[in-house]
Write a protein that holds these residues in place. Structure first.
Motif, PDB file in Angstrom:
ATOM      1  N   SER A  11       0.193  -9.016   2.781  1.00  0.00           N
ATOM      2  CA  SER A  11       1.232  -8.098   3.269  1.00  0.00           C
ATOM      3  C   SER A  11       0.741  -6.648   3.198  1.00  0.00           C
ATOM      4  N   TYR A  12      -0.067  -6.306   2.181  1.00  0.00           N
ATOM      5  CA  TYR A  12      -0.635  -4.949   2.129  1.00  0.00           C
ATOM      6  C   TYR A  12      -1.562  -4.741   3.329  1.00  0.00           C
ATOM      7  N   ALA A  13      -2.378  -5.784   3.591  1.00  0.00           N
ATOM      8  CA  ALA A  13      -3.379  -5.672   4.663  1.00  0.00           C
ATOM      9  C   ALA A  13      -2.703  -5.426   6.008  1.00  0.00           C
ATOM     10  N   LYS A  14      -1.574  -6.096   6.196  1.00  0.00           N
ATOM     11  CA  LYS A  14      -0.834  -5.942   7.454  1.00  0.00           C
ATOM     12  C   LYS A  14      -0.384  -4.484   7.618  1.00  0.00           C
ATOM     13  N   ILE A  15       0.122  -3.902   6.543  1.00  0.00           N
ATOM     14  CA  ILE A  15       0.595  -2.504   6.607  1.00  0.00           C
ATOM     15  C   ILE A  15      -0.584  -1.566   6.894  1.00  0.00           C
ATOM     16  N   ALA A  16      -1.727  -1.839   6.238  1.00  0.00           N
ATOM     17  CA  ALA A  16      -2.892  -0.960   6.413  1.00  0.00           C
ATOM     18  C   ALA A  16      -3.605  -1.215   7.743  1.00  0.00           C
ATOM     19  N   GLY A  17      -3.336  -2.377   8.366  1.00  0.00           N
ATOM     20  CA  GLY A  17      -4.016  -2.721   9.623  1.00  0.00           C
ATOM     21  C   GLY A  17      -5.441  -3.191   9.393  1.00  0.00           C
ATOM     22  N   VAL A  18      -5.670  -3.906   8.259  1.00  0.00           N
ATOM     23  CA  VAL A  18      -7.021  -4.419   7.971  1.00  0.00           C
ATOM     24  C   VAL A  18      -6.917  -5.912   7.632  1.00  0.00           C
TER      25      VAL A  18
END
Ligand code: FAD
Length: 404
Positions: A178-185
């Motif tokens: 879920s963090y990766a989705k927010i950061a776009g990575v």
């Protein structure tokens, strides 16, 4: 009618109130004081910090378990306990509270061991507000990355690889997608590092079991720097010494402090004979100087019969102390005497979660690993929720969804 003042609505304080309400319906009035209007399951704070459990899921209103016929709840900050005058001063009330018996369950605070910059530049994780501050910060850093492209924004350092640090790492691993989705990575770009002074982690477990836990966390992509003593923390930077090597440092957008806790500093401030916020209590869990004051949970130190060091402070022993304290107060009110038997404690075991579906630990003499351990962890959490919150909180906040 006796007046019992209970300070702190954590595991120790709230369970004492719940039991006294059941056992002494007509003989006492209880005043419960707590800083917040809610009780929280401190053992789940790492999940709220990572964002895998909401704050409302790990807490419930104190009013849910209060019997207003017997107990008055005051939401306020305790500022002074005067053990000679038998009074308690609160920040927001002029009038002092007077007691026949006082139960101190004021819990734990973060311990920084005097390490330079730890207080200012690392997030503690000892209550719901602090856990939410960690989560908000991680999310803000993930959003920042979209424009900064600074890899530090994606890096989370956990200072301290004890039980709490390992559990936090596991929850962060679960939240990584879920963090990766927010950061776009992609999730593998989110870096999680634990920096730990010791080379033998989690000494409460056998070496074999502790190694299993360490390898489990590593296999999930967490970097572990063990044998690395943190020397200072500056904004976005942790410095440490690995063995006798020169000081090294590592940068990260989020730095979380989980190296240890001590008892509430109010204990020393109010003149109790405390060490790091903990008082070595009598066999009846009272203050050695004041028999009308019970000191329980993380502000108490209890020596095992054959031991040299007090039992570790845990929710489990806090709940056991509450059982004893309620029995002892009943005995004193009904017979004028303490319980005949002193407080004794036998741990039912300790299980560490590593995310939602992994874990390791030992319970009732058996070592547990993997999914089975994670189920046991949820059973333990549900049991403690039942003990303070009763069936209503268990049904609404319990972990039934996860037994599959
Ligand atoms: P607390 O739970 O800290 O409650 C103290 C209460 O007092 C709080 O509500 C606080 O707001 C209130 N208070 C404090 N100061 C004041 C004041 N001045 N005025 C008014 N109110 C005040 N233990 C286990 O047994 N098993 C585990 O798996 C486990 N996992 C953990 C994981 C994490 C992430 C953490 C942080 C701890 C864990 N623990 C575990 C330890 C356990 O949470 C503590 O030992 C336990 O919370 C102690 O209970 P307590 O009632 O003494 O204090």
């Amino acid at each position: 009618m006796k007046e019992v003042v209970v300070l702190g609505a954590g595991y120790a304080g709230l369970k004492t109130v719940v039991l006294l309400q059941k056992k002494l319906k007509n003989d006492i009035h209880i005043t419960l004081v707590n800083r917040n209007s809610y009780h929280y399951e401190a053992t789940d704070l790492h999940e709220t910090a990572a964002g895998t459990q909401s704050a409302s899921r790990i807490s419930y209103p104190i009013s849910d378990v209060i019997d207003p016929q017997i107990t008055t709840f005051i939401q306020d900050e305790v500022v002074k306990i005067d053990s000679e005058k038998k009074t308690v001063k609160l920040a927001g009330h002029e009038e002092l509270l007077h007691y026949d018996y006082c139960v101190l369950g004021l819990g734990f605070v973060s311990e920084t061991f005097g390490i330079s910059g730890a207080k200012e530049n690392a997030f503690p994780m000892t209550n719901v507000k602090e856990a939410l501050a960690i989560y908000d910060h991680i999310i803000a850093k993930m959003k920042d990355y979209r424009t900064s492209h600074n890899p530090d924004d994606l890096h989370i350092i956990i200072c301290g690889g004890g039980f709490t640090g390992i559990e936090l790492a596991g929850a962060l691993v679960d939240a990584r997608p879920s963090y990766a989705k927010i950061a776009g990575v992609s999730p593998d770009k989110i870096k999680i590092t634990i920096i730990e002074a010791s080379t033998r982690l989690m000494p409460m477990f056998s070496e074999d079991l502790a190694d299993y836990g360490v390898n489990l966390v590593k296999s999930l992509g967490v970097q572990l720097l063990d044998g690395s003593r943190i020397s200072k923390i500056e904004p976005g930077k942790v410095s440490y010494h690995h063995a006798d090597e020169e000081e090294q440092s590592m940068t990260a957008g989020t730095i979380i402090w989980t190296t240890g806790v001590s008892g509430n500093p109010l204990m020393e401030e109010c003149g109790f004979n405390a060490k790091r916020g903990r008082v070595l209590v009598t066999d009846h869990l009272t203050d050695p100087q004041h028999d009308d004051i019970y000191i329980i949970g993380d502000v108490a130190a209890v020596m095992p019969p054959d031991g040299k060091r007090p039992y570790p402070t845990t929710a489990q022993i806090a709940l056991a102390m509450a059982d004893y304290t309620a029995e002892d107060i009943v005995s004193r009110i009904k017979t004028g005497k303490h319980e005949e038997k002193p407080f004794t404690y036998k741990s039912l075991g300790t299980v560490a979660s590593v995310g939602n579906t992994h874990g390791f630990g030992e319970a009732m003499g058996h070592e547990l690993r993997g999914y089975l351990a994670s189920v046991m962890k949820k059973i333990i959490a549900d049991r403690s929720l039942m003990e303070t919150g009763g069936i209503k909180e268990l049904l609404s906040k319990g972990r039934f969804d996860l037994y599959h």
